[in-house]
Enzyme design. Sequence first.
Site, mmCIF file in Angstrom:
data_model
loop_
_atom_site.group_PDB
_atom_site.id
_atom_site.type_symbol
_atom_site.label_atom_id
_atom_site.label_comp_id
_atom_site.label_asym_id
_atom_site.label_seq_id
_atom_site.Cartn_x
_atom_site.Cartn_y
_atom_site.Cartn_z
ATOM 1 N N ASP A 118 0.876 -1.073 0.281
ATOM 2 C CA ASP A 118 0.288 0.389 -0.028
ATOM 3 C C ASP A 118 0.787 1.319 0.295
ATOM 4 O O ASP A 118 2.023 1.685 0.651
ATOM 5 C CB ASP A 118 -0.652 0.381 1.210
ATOM 6 C CG ASP A 118 -2.372 0.818 1.568
ATOM 7 O OD1 ASP A 118 -2.607 1.241 0.133
ATOM 8 O OD2 ASP A 118 -2.711 1.365 2.680
ATOM 9 N N HIS A 119 0.339 2.259 -0.958
ATOM 10 C CA HIS A 119 1.454 3.415 -1.039
ATOM 11 C C HIS A 119 2.780 3.279 -0.896
ATOM 12 O O HIS A 119 4.138 4.173 0.131
ATOM 13 C CB HIS A 119 1.174 4.744 0.277
ATOM 14 C CG HIS A 119 -0.113 4.708 0.176
ATOM 15 N ND1 HIS A 119 -1.129 5.492 -1.163
ATOM 16 C CD2 HIS A 119 -1.896 4.383 1.000
ATOM 17 C CE1 HIS A 119 -1.872 6.341 -0.340
ATOM 18 N NE2 HIS A 119 -2.563 5.204 0.489
ATOM 19 N N GLY A 161 -8.922 5.716 1.294
ATOM 20 C CA GLY A 161 -9.567 6.427 2.391
ATOM 21 C C GLY A 161 -11.205 6.020 2.461
ATOM 22 O O GLY A 161 -11.738 7.139 2.422
ATOM 23 N N ARG A 191 -4.012 -11.408 26.149
ATOM 24 C CA ARG A 191 -4.212 -12.754 25.200
ATOM 25 C C ARG A 191 -5.764 -12.174 25.854
ATOM 26 O O ARG A 191 -6.744 -12.334 24.557
ATOM 27 C CB ARG A 191 -4.269 -13.382 26.151
ATOM 28 C CG ARG A 191 -2.987 -14.345 25.390
ATOM 29 C CD ARG A 191 -2.275 -16.036 25.654
ATOM 30 N NE ARG A 191 -2.323 -15.411 26.863
ATOM 31 C CZ ARG A 191 -1.626 -16.726 27.570
ATOM 32 N NH1 ARG A 191 -1.006 -17.388 27.115
ATOM 33 N NH2 ARG A 191 -2.008 -16.817 29.574
#
Length: 315
Positions: free
Chosen positions: A81-82, A211, A280
């Site tokens: 991404d990007h 976005g 957890r």
Amino acid sequence: MIVTTKKLFEHAYGKYAIGAYNINNLEQTMGLFRGNLDSQAPFIIQISKGARSYTDKRMLEGIIRAADEVFPEAIFAVHLDHGDEEACYDCIESGFYSSVMIDASHAPFDENIAITKRVVDAAHAKGIVVEAELGMLGGVEEHVQVDEADAKLTDPDQAQEFVERSGCDSLACAIGTSHGAFKFSGTQALRFDVLEQIQANLPGYPLVMHGSSSIPQEEVERINAAGGEIHGAKGVDAGQFRRAAELGVTKINIDTDGRLVWTRVHREFFRDEPGKFDLRGPGKIFMAAYADFIAGKNEKLGSAGQLEAVRKMLG
Ligand code: G3H
Ligand code: 13P
Ligand code: ZN
């Protein structure tokens, strides 16, 4: 099974959009796979440069490889991404990613094309596909803050020339959305008129909407009720995803909403259980909540229930 986004887009085009979800750790990965299988959806795992350097890029890759074994029915793409040019080449060389995004959208038009074309040539030589970006979204992106005033919608006429000259496989378009939790301030709106023109100039070509988190107000209220201070947050109406899909959007990027789920779960857990300190406890609640969140998003995107049809198409 890891596939290219190109294959997923062929199946989705004009009918539904594939959810592209950012992950950073093990718990998100578990929730992501479970949610997509619960809703029987193909999906895209997105890894940002920040996610790659959060621990070590090999850690995240190792977690995804393991998830592929644990959930053999899943069909997904692994996508950078990007990326900048350097990150793209690194992912192309790694042999693990099926798709990369080169984001040279901050560069002038001709330079954006030249950079994108170099990445396309390197990626295609290895059977990897490339998403590029034209126009500029507002908001925060990989440590770059783009002010709303500087955000620039994609020019539909330039879009066609950009795709032809760069050879990219899909195009991220700026059509009014922005990254992060504070979208649509002032006069901003989702610009379907611009999207329609882009599709008219690029019929059948897969488009990407970044976005696209919805910033559910209930989530924000729960975070604030548990000690958070998020004010004025606003997102994209998920009811508009299907219309975008009909207009050629095949990939819809969602990251911030997942961060809100994480924040809500952990704030509420430690508020309600002040004596606990086993990681957890909230981790289990988060994985289940994230899976529910993903399954719900896939219903809105129209990708829910498409898994078997995609498997059939792949042969
Ligand atoms: O567009 C940016 C994505 O939401 C990834 O965010 O760079 O903080 O990992 P990040
Ligand atoms: P959001 O910030 O709206 O989740 O967008 C994520 C994104 O576009 C990642 O590339
Ligand atoms: Zn983005």
